[in-house]
Design an enzyme around this catalytic site. Structure first.
Site, mmCIF file in Angstrom:
data_model
loop_
_atom_site.group_PDB
_atom_site.id
_atom_site.type_symbol
_atom_site.label_atom_id
_atom_site.label_comp_id
_atom_site.label_asym_id
_atom_site.label_seq_id
_atom_site.Cartn_x
_atom_site.Cartn_y
_atom_site.Cartn_z
ATOM 1 N N HIS A 91 0.850 -1.199 0.000
ATOM 2 C CA HIS A 91 0.000 0.000 0.000
ATOM 3 C C HIS A 91 0.890 1.255 0.000
ATOM 4 O O HIS A 91 1.925 1.275 0.652
ATOM 5 C CB HIS A 91 -0.915 -0.007 1.232
ATOM 6 C CG HIS A 91 -1.982 1.018 1.154
ATOM 7 N ND1 HIS A 91 -1.752 2.353 1.393
ATOM 8 C CD2 HIS A 91 -3.289 0.928 0.810
ATOM 9 C CE1 HIS A 91 -2.873 3.023 1.206
ATOM 10 N NE2 HIS A 91 -3.826 2.187 0.857
ATOM 11 N N GLU A 163 -3.920 2.142 -7.367
ATOM 12 C CA GLU A 163 -4.277 3.218 -6.454
ATOM 13 C C GLU A 163 -3.329 4.390 -6.691
ATOM 14 O O GLU A 163 -2.243 4.435 -6.082
ATOM 15 C CB GLU A 163 -4.132 2.750 -5.002
ATOM 16 C CG GLU A 163 -5.077 1.655 -4.602
ATOM 17 C CD GLU A 163 -5.440 1.742 -3.129
ATOM 18 O OE1 GLU A 163 -6.633 1.717 -2.835
ATOM 19 O OE2 GLU A 163 -4.529 1.865 -2.294
HETATM 20 P P1 PGA Z 1 -9.403 6.134 0.238
HETATM 21 O O1 PGA Z 1 -8.283 5.009 0.486
HETATM 22 O O2 PGA Z 1 -10.604 5.439 -0.328
HETATM 23 O O3 PGA Z 1 -9.650 6.734 1.590
HETATM 24 O O4 PGA Z 1 -8.813 7.111 -0.744
HETATM 25 C C1 PGA Z 1 -8.098 3.979 -0.444
HETATM 26 C C2 PGA Z 1 -6.982 3.088 0.009
HETATM 27 O O5 PGA Z 1 -6.029 3.576 0.602
HETATM 28 O O6 PGA Z 1 -7.030 1.874 -0.203
#
Ligand code: PGA
Length: 249
Positions: A91, A163
């Site tokens: 992440h 992401e």
């Molecule tokens: P968020 O986080 O939806 O708060 O932007 C997504 C994630 O970090 O997986």
């Protein structure tokens, strides 16, 4: 599929209350697969609450070593034994806050596979990289270094969570239509590393970054991904359920 990443947001009372609400809402759920990633501390209790629902558990991370002297770490085996079937790996918050490297991420992926867990491998460019036109090269580099040395052809599934760092927890999000070209890039890269049949049979491509009830329907409708990874909006049971239901056609 839909995954809720609770991060370090909820204490014990709040985590259990959220799990109770999810139990009621998802009891008879027949839509996309749902997983949640509570704090490690509450996995056991959340698991018990959600036992009779289709909601399964994910670890927010996994140790880069199998077992032994690794103070503060949680192993893949421990996660599996407590009931997790997925683990988030790489992440961006961990890459940035804890200096997690591609090499560590590769080790974590291998350890997920050794322990029966499906890795949810997060990749994504920073705002700076996006502005410099480096999105594609960053993604290819992250995928290759994470996957090219995976031990053998994984028998278990592989989830790639795109992401963009600039979209995580910022209320800025990717135009859902742009996801299709990213999916294609991810597919090409993974086909090169493994094979087309591996991609088609085992890989799911999901999006994360400020997904909420405002944009969920557009992401599902764009049909450029196999699901969503949700942070902040997964902390509210109604919101999370709305996001899930928006995917039902
Ligand atoms: P968020 O986080 O939806 O708060 O932007 C997504 C994630 O970090 O997986």
């Amino acid at each position: 599929m839909l995954i809720g990443n609770w991060k370090m947001n909820l204490n014990e009372t709040q985590s259990l209350a959220l799990a109770e609400k999810l139990r009621t809402k998802f009891k008879k759920w027949k839509g996309p697969a749902i997983a949640v990633a509570p704090s490690f501390l509450y996995l056991k209790q959340v698991k018990e609450i959600l036992a009779k629902t289709p909601v399964v558990l994910a670890g927010q991370d996994v140790a880069p070593t199998e077992k032994g002297s690794a103070t503060g770490e949680i192993s893949g085996r421990m996660l599996y034994e407590i009931g997790c079937r997925y683990a988030i790996v790489g992440h961006s918050e961990r890459r940035i806050m804890l200096g997690e490297t591609n090499e560590m991420i590769l080790r974590k992926i291998n350890l997920c596979y050794n322990n029966g867990l499906v890795p949810i491998v997060c990749v994504g460019e920073t705002e700076e990289q996006k502005l410099a036109g480096q999105t594609a090269s960053v993604l290819v580099e992250q995928l290759q270094s994470a996957l090219a040395k995976v031990n053998g052809l994984p028998e278990n599934d592989l989830i790639i969570a795109y992401e963009p760092v600039w979209a995580v927890n910022t209320e800025q999000y990717l135009d859902p239509a742009e996801l299709c070209s990213i999916r294609l890039l991810v597919k090409r890269t993974i086909v090169n590393i493994f094979s087309e049949s591996f991609y088609n049979e085992k890989v799911r491509f999901i999006y994360g970054g400020s997904v909420s009830s405002i944009n969920a329907k557009d992401y599902w409708a764009a049909d450029c991904s196999d699901g969503l990874l949700v942070g902040a909006a997964s902390l509210d049971a109604d919101e999370f359920y709305f996001i899930a239901s928006a995917g039902l056609s």
